[in-house]
Design an enzyme around this catalytic site. Structure first.
Site, short mmCIF file in Angstrom:
data_model
loop_
_atom_site.label_atom_id
_atom_site.label_comp_id
_atom_site.label_asym_id
_atom_site.label_seq_id
_atom_site.Cartn_x
_atom_site.Cartn_y
_atom_site.Cartn_z
N HIS A 86 2.10 7.28 16.09
CA HIS A 86 1.48 5.72 15.72
C HIS A 86 1.92 4.51 15.78
CE1 HIS A 86 -0.40 9.77 13.95
NE2 HIS A 86 -1.13 9.31 14.76
N ARG A 118 2.22 14.80 13.77
CA ARG A 118 1.67 13.87 13.65
C ARG A 118 2.50 12.64 14.08
NH1 ARG A 118 -2.08 13.50 8.40
NH2 ARG A 118 -2.17 15.62 7.99
N GLN A 167 0.74 -1.60 0.36
CA GLN A 167 0.48 -0.25 0.19
C GLN A 167 1.02 1.27 -0.05
OE1 GLN A 167 -3.31 0.14 2.78
NE2 GLN A 167 -3.07 1.87 3.67
N ASP A 172 -3.78 13.06 18.51
CA ASP A 172 -2.32 12.88 18.83
C ASP A 172 -2.26 13.33 19.74
OD1 ASP A 172 -1.71 11.28 16.67
OD2 ASP A 172 -0.79 12.50 15.37
N LYS A 199 7.25 0.18 7.23
CA LYS A 199 6.49 1.12 6.15
C LYS A 199 8.18 1.96 6.00
CE LYS A 199 4.15 3.04 9.80
NZ LYS A 199 3.37 3.57 10.43
N TYR A 253 4.38 7.33 1.93
CA TYR A 253 4.71 5.76 2.66
C TYR A 253 4.91 4.88 1.94
CZ TYR A 253 2.83 8.64 7.50
OH TYR A 253 3.18 9.50 8.10
#
Length: 174
Positions: free
Chosen positions: A62, A59, A46, A168, A72, A132
């Site tokens: 995560h 950001r 992806q 966040d 990733k 990403y």
């Protein structure tokens, strides 16, 4: 491509080696065979884009809960970011340690982030786009996070966030 190990196993800096001529430059960004030959097998399933309009947009941090962890490859394709990976693997000798590096459209650098890491970034310029490549298809409901300024990690961000989502900002400490 040049692969540089970091102090955290599974987090690797990937630098391009552009071929330059009178037209500009051409560089390979990912080749599964070249990654595997360097000891870092990675096959994306992806590709996603994060568009950020303001400098100092944060950001993160995560991660995906087991057994849905993701590896990733992250790169800034416009603008620049300070990109961070935190080791969340309890059995790892680098548990709770972090690695950060500047990724920019100008330097072409990417960060390969293995499974079991939290990931986040802060933009260093307005109008920054982050690409990403992820090794699995996203499955909703497994996303988690840790606080970007949790003292357990001691991340040395280059700037305070000017923009951060409520989600966040609301993550708890480890």
């Amino acid at each position: 491509m040049r692969f540089t190990a970091t102090e955290i196993e599974g987090v690797v800096i990937v630098d391009i080696e552009p071929a330059n001529d009178e037209r500009g430059a051409f560089a390979r960004l990912h080749c599964p065979e070249e990654f595997a030959a360097a000891g870092h097998p990675f096959a994306p399933k992806q590709t996603s884009l994060s568009r950020n309009t303001r400098a100092h947009t944060l950001r993160g941090m995560h991660y995906e809960a087991p057994p849905h962890e993701e590896a990733k490859l992250v790169r800034a394709v416009r603008g620049a970011i300070f990109d961070v990976a935190v080791d969340l693997r309890p059995a790892s000798p680098t548990f709770r340690r972090w690695v950060g590096t500047e990724l920019s459209a100008d330097n072409g650098r990417a960060l390969l982030i293995g499974k079991g890491m939290a990931h986040g970034f802060i933009t260093l310029a307005d109008d920054t786009d982050v690409l990403y490549q992820i090794d699995r298809i996203f499955e909703p409901g497994h996303g988690r996070g840790v606080r970007w300024n949790d003292p357990a990690f001691g991340i040395e961000w280059p700037a305070a966030p000017a923009v951060i989502s409520a989600r966040d900002a609301g993550y708890g400490d480890v």
